[in-house]
Design a protein around this motif. Structure first.
Motif, PDB file in Angstrom:
ATOM      1  N   VAL A   1       0.843  -1.204   0.000  1.00 16.08           N
ATOM      2  CA  VAL A   1       0.000   0.000   0.000  1.00 16.08           C
ATOM      3  C   VAL A   1       0.879   1.256   0.000  1.00 16.08           C
ATOM      4  O   VAL A   1       1.206   1.815   1.037  1.00 16.08           O
ATOM      5  N   GLY A   2       1.252   1.666  -1.202  1.00 12.97           N
ATOM      6  CA  GLY A   2       2.043   2.874  -1.365  1.00 12.97           C
ATOM      7  C   GLY A   2       1.267   3.920  -2.136  1.00 12.97           C
ATOM      8  O   GLY A   2       0.058   4.069  -1.962  1.00 12.97           O
ATOM      9  N   ARG A   3       1.988   4.615  -3.032  1.00 15.48           N
ATOM     10  CA  ARG A   3       1.394   5.763  -3.742  1.00 15.48           C
ATOM     11  C   ARG A   3       0.192   5.387  -4.594  1.00 15.48           C
ATOM     12  O   ARG A   3      -0.749   6.173  -4.726  1.00 15.48           O
TER      13      ARG A   3
ATOM     14  N   GLY B   1      -1.292   1.957  -4.469  1.00 13.45           N
ATOM     15  CA  GLY B   1      -2.098   0.943  -3.789  1.00 13.45           C
ATOM     16  C   GLY B   1      -3.134   1.503  -2.844  1.00 13.45           C
ATOM     17  O   GLY B   1      -4.252   0.981  -2.730  1.00 13.45           O
TER      18      GLY B   1
ATOM     19  N   ARG C   1       4.277  -4.968   4.629  1.00  9.89           N
ATOM     20  CA  ARG C   1       5.412  -5.450   5.418  1.00  9.89           C
ATOM     21  C   ARG C   1       5.263  -5.085   6.882  1.00  9.89           C
ATOM     22  O   ARG C   1       5.819  -5.730   7.752  1.00  9.89           O
TER      23      ARG C   1
ATOM     24  N   TYR D   1       8.038 -11.410   0.587  1.00 10.04           N
ATOM     25  CA  TYR D   1       7.163 -12.007  -0.432  1.00 10.04           C
ATOM     26  C   TYR D   1       7.722 -13.327  -0.962  1.00 10.04           C
ATOM     27  O   TYR D   1       6.977 -14.119  -1.532  1.00 10.04           O
TER      28      TYR D   1
ATOM     29  N   ILE E   1       2.819  -3.320  -5.767  1.00 15.30           N
ATOM     30  CA  ILE E   1       4.184  -3.272  -5.244  1.00 15.30           C
ATOM     31  C   ILE E   1       5.002  -2.250  -6.040  1.00 15.30           C
ATOM     32  O   ILE E   1       4.817  -2.083  -7.247  1.00 15.30           O
ATOM     33  N   SER E   2       5.879  -1.592  -5.338  1.00 17.37           N
ATOM     34  CA  SER E   2       6.758  -0.567  -5.910  1.00 17.37           C
ATOM     35  C   SER E   2       7.434  -1.018  -7.205  1.00 17.37           C
ATOM     36  O   SER E   2       7.829  -2.186  -7.329  1.00 17.37           O
ATOM     37  N   GLY E   3       7.611  -0.079  -8.131  1.00 14.81           N
ATOM     38  CA  GLY E   3       8.321  -0.380  -9.367  1.00 14.81           C
ATOM     39  C   GLY E   3       9.703  -0.951  -9.095  1.00 14.81           C
ATOM     40  O   GLY E   3      10.205  -1.795  -9.849  1.00 14.81           O
TER      41      GLY E   3
ATOM     42  N   SER F   1       1.409  -5.319 -10.930  1.00 12.20           N
ATOM     43  CA  SER F   1       1.720  -3.906 -10.681  1.00 12.20           C
ATOM     44  C   SER F   1       2.188  -3.272 -11.981  1.00 12.20           C
ATOM     45  O   SER F   1       3.366  -3.359 -12.328  1.00 12.20           O
ATOM     46  N   GLU F   2       1.256  -2.669 -12.684  1.00 16.49           N
ATOM     47  CA  GLU F   2       1.554  -1.944 -13.926  1.00 16.49           C
ATOM     48  C   GLU F   2       1.284  -0.463 -13.657  1.00 16.49           C
ATOM     49  O   GLU F   2       2.170   0.275 -13.320  1.00 16.49           O
ATOM     50  N   TRP F   3       0.038  -0.016 -13.867  1.00 16.43           N
ATOM     51  CA  TRP F   3      -0.392   1.343 -13.485  1.00 16.43           C
ATOM     52  C   TRP F   3       0.497   2.417 -14.101  1.00 16.43           C
ATOM     53  O   TRP F   3       0.839   3.401 -13.457  1.00 16.43           O
ATOM     54  N   ALA F   4       0.856   2.206 -15.374  1.00 14.09           N
ATOM     55  CA  ALA F   4       1.842   3.121 -15.959  1.00 14.09           C
ATOM     56  C   ALA F   4       1.690   3.131 -17.475  1.00 14.09           C
ATOM     57  O   ALA F   4       0.575   3.140 -18.000  1.00 14.09           O
TER      58      ALA F   4
ATOM     59  N   LEU G   1       0.508   8.394 -16.984  1.00  6.70           N
ATOM     60  CA  LEU G   1       1.077   9.027 -15.780  1.00  6.70           C
ATOM     61  C   LEU G   1      -0.021   9.372 -14.764  1.00  6.70           C
ATOM     62  O   LEU G   1      -1.140   9.733 -15.156  1.00  6.70           O
TER      63      LEU G   1
ATOM     64  N   PHE H   1      -0.041  13.353  -9.324  1.00  5.62           N
ATOM     65  CA  PHE H   1       1.143  13.052  -8.515  1.00  5.62           C
ATOM     66  C   PHE H   1       2.463  13.451  -9.165  1.00  5.62           C
ATOM     67  O   PHE H   1       3.451  13.723  -8.466  1.00  5.62           O
TER      68      PHE H   1
HETATM   69  N1  LIG Z   1       1.719   6.103 -13.588  1.00  6.39           N
HETATM   70  C1  LIG Z   1       2.458   6.715 -12.694  1.00  6.39           C
HETATM   71  O1  LIG Z   1       2.653   7.942 -12.744  1.00  6.39           O
HETATM   72  C2  LIG Z   1       3.030   5.926 -11.586  1.00  6.39           C
HETATM   73  C3  LIG Z   1       3.509   6.590 -10.472  1.00  6.39           C
HETATM   74  C4  LIG Z   1       4.010   5.834  -9.442  1.00  6.39           C
HETATM   75  C5  LIG Z   1       4.052   4.461  -9.559  1.00  6.39           C
HETATM   76  N2  LIG Z   1       3.595   3.845 -10.668  1.00  6.39           N
HETATM   77  C6  LIG Z   1       3.606   2.370 -10.777  1.00  6.39           C
HETATM   78  O2  LIG Z   1       2.696   1.902  -9.785  1.00  6.39           O
HETATM   79  C7  LIG Z   1       3.237   0.750  -9.135  1.00  6.39           C
HETATM   80  C8  LIG Z   1       3.334   1.052  -7.641  1.00  6.39           C
HETATM   81  O3  LIG Z   1       4.263   2.108  -7.461  1.00  6.39           O
HETATM   82  P1  LIG Z   1       4.205   3.054  -6.178  1.00  6.39           P
HETATM   83  O4  LIG Z   1       4.897   4.312  -6.546  1.00  6.39           O
HETATM   84  O5  LIG Z   1       2.820   3.085  -5.652  1.00  6.39           O
HETATM   85  O6  LIG Z   1       5.138   2.244  -5.234  1.00  6.39           O
HETATM   86  P2  LIG Z   1       5.660   2.685  -3.790  1.00  6.39           P
HETATM   87  O7  LIG Z   1       4.731   3.643  -3.168  1.00  6.39           O
HETATM   88  O8  LIG Z   1       7.100   3.024  -3.912  1.00  6.39           O
HETATM   89  O9  LIG Z   1       5.619   1.272  -3.072  1.00  6.39           O
HETATM   90  C9  LIG Z   1       4.411   0.525  -3.024  1.00  6.39           C
HETATM   91  C10 LIG Z   1       4.529  -0.506  -1.975  1.00  6.39           C
HETATM   92  O10 LIG Z   1       5.364  -1.585  -2.411  1.00  6.39           O
HETATM   93  C11 LIG Z   1       5.791  -2.269  -1.249  1.00  6.39           C
HETATM   94  N3  LIG Z   1       7.234  -2.495  -1.328  1.00  6.39           N
HETATM   95  C12 LIG Z   1       8.169  -1.601  -1.721  1.00  6.39           C
HETATM   96  N4  LIG Z   1       9.391  -2.155  -1.632  1.00  6.39           N
HETATM   97  C13 LIG Z   1       9.216  -3.417  -1.176  1.00  6.39           C
HETATM   98  C14 LIG Z   1      10.081  -4.488  -0.871  1.00  6.39           C
HETATM   99  N5  LIG Z   1      11.403  -4.387  -1.037  1.00  6.39           N
HETATM  100  N6  LIG Z   1       9.531  -5.628  -0.413  1.00  6.39           N
HETATM  101  C15 LIG Z   1       8.199  -5.742  -0.257  1.00  6.39           C
HETATM  102  N7  LIG Z   1       7.318  -4.755  -0.524  1.00  6.39           N
HETATM  103  C16 LIG Z   1       7.825  -3.616  -0.978  1.00  6.39           C
HETATM  104  C17 LIG Z   1       5.466  -1.377  -0.047  1.00  6.39           C
HETATM  105  O11 LIG Z   1       4.278  -1.846   0.557  1.00  6.39           O
HETATM  106  P3  LIG Z   1       4.153  -1.910   2.142  1.00  6.39           P
HETATM  107  O12 LIG Z   1       4.835  -0.678   2.657  1.00  6.39           O
HETATM  108  O13 LIG Z   1       2.680  -1.913   2.330  1.00  6.39           O
HETATM  109  O14 LIG Z   1       4.830  -3.154   2.535  1.00  6.39           O
HETATM  110  C18 LIG Z   1       5.206  -0.047  -0.691  1.00  6.39           C
HETATM  111  O15 LIG Z   1       4.375   0.796   0.046  1.00  6.39           O
HETATM  112  C19 LIG Z   1       4.554   0.449  -9.821  1.00  6.39           C
HETATM  113  O16 LIG Z   1       4.335  -0.539 -10.793  1.00  6.39           O
HETATM  114  C20 LIG Z   1       4.946   1.754 -10.451  1.00  6.39           C
HETATM  115  O17 LIG Z   1       5.723   1.574 -11.615  1.00  6.39           O
HETATM  116  C21 LIG Z   1       3.061   4.552 -11.670  1.00  6.39           C
END
Ligand SMILES: NC(=O)c1ccc[n+]([C@@H]2O[C@H](COP(=O)([O-])OP(=O)(O)OC[C@H]3O[C@@H](n4cnc5c(N)ncnc54)[C@H](OP(=O)(O)O)[C@@H]3O)[C@@H](O)[C@H]2O)c1
Length: 286
Positions: A12-14, A16, A40, A63, A83-85, A109-112, A147, A151
């Protein structure tokens, strides 16, 4: 109706957070029965907030502990990964656990922008996951959203419009799709609950709130904020390519390169599948 009623969301990040909230709205509305959130650390403010809204928040320290993750996912019809990129290489283990837990659909996890076919660099693990999903026989649905409109206007990406200075790749004329995270959450949860499962499995949804080149964005920003002037610099594609060759994990250069090639113009082919979805234009967010 998809028949998917029990959902699990990992990370649950940006992005999720927004999908988790929409799943919880659907739970209140009665279209979703249960929402499990894997994180986590279940003691964070965000974990507590989602728990208070009705999520079953479960801590998963790693995981790649497939047995533990499988146990946490038992009963989930659909597993959504946000999950984070930078951590997408963890998704094959998550997908294996989802399959073993009996999930019928996985949402990576795509969202891109377009990740398909990437064999190197930051997006390669996203593309490689699809082969793993095929191998284990777990159907999946991709959502390409462009995008995150609400954000991305940050200096970290050289897109800090409000700082008065931005840097674009190439000539800044390539089209880019923009969709807000609230609108992504709404569309995704609607699709996963309301569309027939046959129309979800194996499908890539292309949705967008609006589409503009970055040069147009600057003009729209200056028109919305009279009196402001944004200085624009351009980085040649050849320079971006050299930076990526020197460091395949240079996130900003990779994004600027891919934006300049039009790979984040995902299109709106699937907007019309939910005609009531009226996504906000990008101009609402700067
Ligand atoms: N279209 C856009 O503009 C855009 C912008 C941002 C992201 N994205 C995409 O959206 C997806 C999510 O990105 P995000 O920016 O939301 O990610 P994020 O906030 O950096 O991270 C999302 C969650 O991933 C989990 N995570 C991160 N590192 C980890 C690790 N080493 N082990 C286990 N869990 C981990 C954490 O969950 P917990 O803390 O809950 O454990 C974290 O809160 C990605 O595929 C990214 O490419 C797209």
């Amino acid at each position: 109706m998809s028949g998917l009623k029990n959902f699990a969301l990992a990370g649950v990040g940006r992005i999720g957070t927004f999908i988790a909230d929409e799943l919880l709205n659907a739970k209140v509305a009665g279209t979703v029965d249960s929402v499990v959130v894997l994180t986590r650390d279940s003691t964070t403010d965000e974990a507590k907030r989602l728990s208070a809204r009705g999520a079953d928040v479960k801590a998963v320290p790693a995981y790649d502990d497939v047995a533990a993750v499988t146990a946490a996912l038992k009963g989930a019809d659909c597993v959504i990964s946000t999950i984070s990129g930078a951590a997408t290489m963890l998704q094959p283990a998550l997908a294996t656990a989802a399959k073993e837990a009996g999930a019928r659909l996985f949402v990576p996890s795509e969202w891109a922008g377009v990740s398909a076919g990437k064999t190197s660099g930051i997006h390669a693990p996203k593309a490689a996951l699809l082969g793993h999903l095929d191998k284990i026989g777990l159907p999946y649905t991709l959502f390409w959203t462009g995008l995150a409109a609400d954000f991305v206007w940050i200096p970290l990406l050289d897109l800090g419009l409000s700082t008065g200075k931005v840097i674009f790749g190439d000539d800044g004329n390539a089209p880019v799709s923009f969709t807000s995270r609230t609108d992504i959450g709404r569309y995704v949860v609607h699709a996963l609950t309301a569309f027939p499962l046959e129309e979800l499995a194996g499908k890539t949804f292309r949705i967008e709130g609006s589409r503009h080149s970055f040069n147009e964005i600057v003009r729209l920003y200056e028109a919305k904020h009279p009196g402001t002037k944004v200085e624009v610099q351009y980085t040649p594609l050849s320079e971006l390519k050299s930076r990526i060759e020197a460091n395949p994990y240079d996130v900003k250069s990779t994004l600027q390169h891919d934006w300049a090639l039009g790979e984040w113009a995902v299109g709106n082919d699937d907007n019309g599948k939910w005609p009531e979805w009226k996504p906000a234009p990008v101009t609402d967010f700067f």
